[in-house]
Design a protein around this motif. Structure first.
Motif, short mmCIF file in Angstrom:
data_model
loop_
_atom_site.label_atom_id
_atom_site.label_comp_id
_atom_site.label_asym_id
_atom_site.label_seq_id
_atom_site.Cartn_x
_atom_site.Cartn_y
_atom_site.Cartn_z
N TYR A 226 0.90 -1.15 0.11
CA TYR A 226 -0.01 0.10 0.05
C TYR A 226 0.64 1.21 0.18
N LEU A 227 0.44 2.09 -1.20
CA LEU A 227 1.45 3.47 -1.15
C LEU A 227 0.35 4.50 -0.98
N LEU A 228 0.62 5.44 -0.14
CA LEU A 228 -0.31 6.50 -0.08
C LEU A 228 -0.04 7.73 -0.91
N ILE A 229 -0.62 8.31 -1.87
CA ILE A 229 -0.55 9.15 -2.92
C ILE A 229 -1.43 10.34 -2.82
N GLU A 230 -1.01 11.45 -3.26
CA GLU A 230 -1.48 12.80 -2.93
C GLU A 230 -1.59 13.05 -4.44
N LEU A 231 -2.83 13.37 -5.05
CA LEU A 231 -2.83 14.06 -6.35
C LEU A 231 -2.60 15.23 -6.83
N SER A 232 -1.92 15.47 -7.40
CA SER A 232 -1.65 16.99 -8.36
C SER A 232 -2.49 17.43 -9.35
N SER A 233 -2.88 18.57 -9.29
CA SER A 233 -3.65 19.20 -10.26
C SER A 233 -3.20 19.35 -11.57
N ARG A 234 -1.86 19.25 -11.60
CA ARG A 234 -1.07 19.19 -12.84
C ARG A 234 -1.07 17.97 -13.57
N LEU A 235 -1.66 17.07 -13.07
CA LEU A 235 -1.76 15.63 -13.83
C LEU A 235 -2.92 15.64 -14.61
N SER A 236 -2.79 15.25 -15.79
CA SER A 236 -4.07 14.91 -16.66
C SER A 236 -4.56 13.51 -16.23
N PRO A 237 -5.75 13.32 -16.56
CA PRO A 237 -6.56 12.13 -16.52
C PRO A 237 -5.81 10.91 -17.01
N ARG A 238 -5.21 11.11 -18.33
CA ARG A 238 -4.37 10.14 -18.91
C ARG A 238 -3.13 9.72 -18.20
N ASN A 239 -2.46 10.75 -17.76
CA ASN A 239 -1.37 10.57 -16.80
C ASN A 239 -1.53 9.93 -15.44
N LEU A 240 -2.76 10.16 -15.01
CA LEU A 240 -3.11 9.55 -13.79
C LEU A 240 -3.34 7.95 -13.88
N GLN A 241 -4.01 7.67 -15.10
CA GLN A 241 -4.43 6.33 -15.33
C GLN A 241 -3.13 5.76 -15.63
N ALA A 242 -2.04 6.16 -16.23
CA ALA A 242 -1.08 5.57 -16.68
C ALA A 242 -0.36 5.37 -15.29
N SER A 243 -0.27 6.34 -14.33
CA SER A 243 0.53 6.35 -13.05
C SER A 243 0.15 4.83 -12.22
N ILE A 244 -1.36 4.89 -12.08
CA ILE A 244 -2.00 3.93 -11.39
C ILE A 244 -1.61 2.37 -12.05
N ARG A 245 -1.73 2.44 -13.30
CA ARG A 245 -1.28 1.20 -14.15
C ARG A 245 0.15 0.53 -13.73
N PHE A 246 1.00 1.81 -13.83
CA PHE A 246 2.18 1.28 -13.41
C PHE A 246 2.30 0.99 -12.04
N LEU A 247 1.65 1.23 -11.12
CA LEU A 247 1.76 1.00 -9.79
C LEU A 247 1.35 -0.41 -9.54
N LYS A 248 0.35 -0.60 -10.27
CA LYS A 248 -0.39 -2.11 -10.25
C LYS A 248 0.63 -2.94 -10.98
N ASP A 249 1.39 -2.93 -12.05
CA ASP A 249 2.21 -3.60 -12.60
C ASP A 249 3.31 -3.69 -11.77
N MET A 250 3.56 -2.88 -11.02
CA MET A 250 4.98 -2.91 -9.87
C MET A 250 4.47 -3.71 -8.66
N ASN A 251 3.05 -4.06 -8.66
CA ASN A 251 2.59 -4.92 -7.37
C ASN A 251 2.47 -3.87 -6.39
#
Length: 257
Positions: free
Chosen positions: A104-129
């Motif tokens: 479990y990693l606690l993350i704080e969202l940045s308003s400078r991230l686009s939805p696409r980048n957010l989705q990509a970050s979430i996928r990356f974290l999940k891929d890294m378990n």
């Protein structure tokens, strides 16, 4: 009681400025019935840079001082990661600090991230378990404007953690209303203090759980408490059935680029 989000480590972010203040904060936590604290210094937010090695050192020192002072609190390493484009680099350099070395990693969202980048970050974290837990979603302006965005993230396997101060109205009526909506609709999984100091940002967990029980019932409040223990021990969190937002709204772009 376990607090899964607290800025108790000194001299590393906007939490305590010295060891004395950190110990006084721990005493206040103990008075609230808290026995375990996940230390979550900011990382990548502004000038705050607290990688896993720095956090491990401070947590060790903090626990030593707690034992010397006879304060019945145990501190577990964690991190409030400000989600940025540096995520992959931080993962590669082992700078990410999950809750107690779990998934479990606690993350704080940045308003400078686009939805696409957010989705990509979430996928990356999940891929890294790694399992992402978004902290204080009720204080994030795009979610306040359209909370249904949270429903989509929850259905994609993202966890949500509310802040007790938000439930009691510490951050204003809009935040409190959003926090209540998230809780009532079963979009959240954890409740934490996000405590920083003894005056403006203290521990409100006891009050927060009282309101959570009043709004959602004893079963939900108990589930949140149990989830805190499960998270610290790396076990699967218990989720309620998320209510579908009504009326349905499209997943719109809500971040500024």
């Amino acid at each position: 009681m376990i607090d899964t989000h607290c800025h108790i480590l000194p001299m590393c972010d906007d939490g305590p400025g010295n060891w004395h203040q950190a110990l006084e904060l721990a005493k206040r936590a103990s008075a609230q019935g808290i026995t375990t604290i996940v230390a979550t210094p900011h990382h990548r937010k502004g000038n705050y840079y607290n990688g896993a090695g720095q956090i491990a050192y401070l947590v060790q020192r903090m626990n030593e001082r707690l034992r010397e002072a006879g304060i019945p609190i145990h501190v577990v390493p964690g991190q409030e990661y400000h989600l940025t484009s540096a995520l992959r680099d931080d993962y590669a350099s082992q700078e990410l600090q999950t809750i107690g070395h779990t998934r479990y990693l606690l993350i704080e969202l940045s308003s400078r991230l686009s939805p696409r980048n957010l989705q990509a970050s979430i996928r990356f974290l999940k891929d890294m378990n790694i399992l992402p837990v978004i902290v204080h979603p009720e204080r994030f302006a795009p979610f306040i404007e359209n909370p249904s965005h949270i429903y989509k993230l929850v259905n994609e396997g993202v966890y949500m953690q509310l802040t007790a101060g938000s439930l009691v109205g510490q951050f204003g009526s809009d935040v409190q209303r959003t926090a209540r909506l998230i809780a009532v609709r079963n979009w959240a999984h954890l409740l934490a203090s996000d405590a920083h100091d003894l005056s403006k940002r203290g521990f409100r967990l006891r009050e927060g759980f009282q309101l959570l029980e009043e709004w959602c019932g004893t079963e939900t409040a108990d589930r949140f408490k149990r989830n805190a223990m499960l998270a610290v021990n790396g076990k699967s969190l218990i989720a309620g059935v998320p209510a579908n937002p009504h009326p349905k709204r499209r997943w719109l772009q809500f971040f500024s680029v």
